[in-house]
Design a protein around this motif. Sequence first.
Motif, mmCIF file in Angstrom:
data_model
loop_
_atom_site.group_PDB
_atom_site.id
_atom_site.type_symbol
_atom_site.label_atom_id
_atom_site.label_comp_id
_atom_site.label_asym_id
_atom_site.label_seq_id
_atom_site.Cartn_x
_atom_site.Cartn_y
_atom_site.Cartn_z
ATOM 1 N N TRP A 175 -4.804 20.000 36.300
ATOM 2 C CA TRP A 175 -3.377 18.499 36.307
ATOM 3 C C TRP A 175 -1.995 19.697 36.565
ATOM 4 C CZ3 TRP A 175 -2.081 14.310 36.457
ATOM 5 C CH2 TRP A 175 -2.307 12.964 35.475
ATOM 6 N N GLY B 216 1.436 17.817 37.341
ATOM 7 C CA GLY B 216 2.379 17.293 36.972
ATOM 8 C C GLY B 216 2.069 15.454 36.757
ATOM 9 N N ILE B 217 3.355 15.028 36.441
ATOM 10 C CA ILE B 217 2.958 13.776 36.398
ATOM 11 C C ILE B 217 4.597 13.158 36.792
ATOM 12 C CG2 ILE B 217 0.906 13.362 35.368
ATOM 13 C CD1 ILE B 217 2.606 13.145 32.988
ATOM 14 N N LYS C 5 7.200 15.604 34.519
ATOM 15 C CA LYS C 5 6.823 16.557 33.677
ATOM 16 C C LYS C 5 5.906 17.140 34.179
ATOM 17 C CE LYS C 5 6.318 12.938 29.663
ATOM 18 N NZ LYS C 5 6.373 14.001 28.971
ATOM 19 N N HIS D 279 -1.915 7.245 35.828
ATOM 20 C CA HIS D 279 -2.729 7.882 34.377
ATOM 21 C C HIS D 279 -1.465 6.854 33.926
ATOM 22 C CE1 HIS D 279 -2.218 9.924 30.666
ATOM 23 N NE2 HIS D 279 -2.787 11.068 31.291
ATOM 24 N N VAL D 280 -2.859 5.957 32.553
ATOM 25 C CA VAL D 280 -2.581 4.685 31.749
ATOM 26 C C VAL D 280 -1.675 5.855 30.815
ATOM 27 C CG1 VAL D 280 -3.290 3.642 29.927
ATOM 28 C CG2 VAL D 280 -4.993 3.969 31.887
ATOM 29 N N GLU D 281 -0.890 5.235 30.277
ATOM 30 C CA GLU D 281 0.416 5.969 29.251
ATOM 31 C C GLU D 281 -0.739 6.330 27.923
ATOM 32 O OE1 GLU D 281 3.979 4.705 28.992
ATOM 33 O OE2 GLU D 281 4.639 6.162 27.924
ATOM 34 N N VAL D 282 -1.210 5.887 27.442
ATOM 35 C CA VAL D 282 -1.415 6.638 26.367
ATOM 36 C C VAL D 282 -2.731 6.488 26.640
ATOM 37 C CG1 VAL D 282 -1.696 6.617 23.901
ATOM 38 C CG2 VAL D 282 -0.033 5.456 24.680
ATOM 39 N N GLY D 283 -3.281 7.742 27.488
ATOM 40 C CA GLY D 283 -5.005 7.148 28.123
ATOM 41 C C GLY D 283 -5.096 8.518 28.758
ATOM 42 N N ALA D 284 -5.481 8.361 30.450
ATOM 43 C CA ALA D 284 -6.127 9.130 30.484
ATOM 44 C C ALA D 284 -6.128 8.615 32.314
ATOM 45 C CB ALA D 284 -7.270 10.344 30.192
ATOM 46 N N PRO D 285 -6.047 9.473 33.632
ATOM 47 C CA PRO D 285 -5.937 9.405 34.165
ATOM 48 C C PRO D 285 -7.668 8.246 34.885
ATOM 49 C CG PRO D 285 -5.930 11.070 35.037
ATOM 50 C CD PRO D 285 -6.606 10.715 33.519
ATOM 51 N N ASP D 286 -6.966 6.684 35.557
ATOM 52 C CA ASP D 286 -7.825 5.713 35.711
ATOM 53 C C ASP D 286 -8.181 5.434 36.560
ATOM 54 O OD1 ASP D 286 -6.049 2.614 34.905
ATOM 55 O OD2 ASP D 286 -5.503 4.649 35.851
ATOM 56 N N TRP E 19 -8.472 7.340 41.044
ATOM 57 C CA TRP E 19 -7.916 7.811 41.739
ATOM 58 C C TRP E 19 -7.798 7.965 43.077
ATOM 59 C CZ3 TRP E 19 -8.997 13.442 40.290
ATOM 60 C CH2 TRP E 19 -9.099 13.337 38.735
#
Lengths: 118, 111
Positions: A47, A49-50, A59, A99-106, A108
Motif C-alpha cells: 500500500w 496511500g489512498i 492517507k 477501495h470499499v470504505e469498510v473493506g478492501a480494494p475491489d 484494480w
Amino acid sequence: EVQLVQSGAEVKEPGESLIISCKASGYSFMNFWIGWVRQLPGKGLEWMGIVFPGDSETKYSPPFEGQVTISADRSITTAYLQWSSLKASDSAMYYCVRHVEVGAPDHWGQGTLVTVSS
Amino acid sequence: QSALTQPASVSGSPGQSITISCTGTSSDVGGYNLVYWYQQHPGKAPKLLIYDVNKWTSGVSYRFSGSKSGNTASLTISGLQADDEADYYCSSYTRSSTLSVFGSGTQVTVL
C-alpha cells in the motif's frame, strides 16, 4: 461496469519528476476511496496511500509519506500519483485500486510500469 | 502496519484441494469479517475472487471458497486446475492509515 484505466509505461532518469494517472468510470467517483499499490519486480503488494475524492482526504502508508503525492480531480474522475524526484528504487509496477470504505480494494487498474534508469 | 502472514508457496496435483492461510491479528483479520482474496497471474493485475470472508465476486468459480477462524482466514481451491497456478493475496480491513492491509502472498503451483 467499473473501470480503472491507467496511463502508459514510463521510462525516466533518476531525479526526474513524474505523474501517472488513473481514469475511473462506471461508478460514483466521489463516494469511494481510490488508492495506489506498488509491486516491486517479483515481490508482493504494498500500500502506498489512498484519497477520498469527495473531500480530498488523503492517507499515506508510513514508508511512502513524504515520498509521493496522491491526489484526485473530481471533474475528470481521475486519480494521480506523483513523484518530484525519482530514484532507481522506484522502478516497479503501480496499480490504482478502488477501495470499499469498510473493506478492501475491489477493482484494480491494469497497472503502470515505471522504470527509472540512467 | 505489518503484512498479513501467508505461506510462501502451496502446491497440489490437478483435481486435488489446497488451502492457503492468512494470519493477522485481532486488529484486522480477527476483528472484522472483511477479508478479501485476490488472484494474480504473471504479468497481470490482481483480480478479486472472494470478499467479506466468503462471498464470491461475480463470475468467480465456486471451486474457490473462503472461511475464517479467529485471526486466521483461509482460501480453499477445490478441483485444482492448471489455470489456478498463480499468486494469491489476502487483504483485510483494518483501522490503519490505509484502511486495509495485504498479505505477503502465496505462489500456487499445480504439479
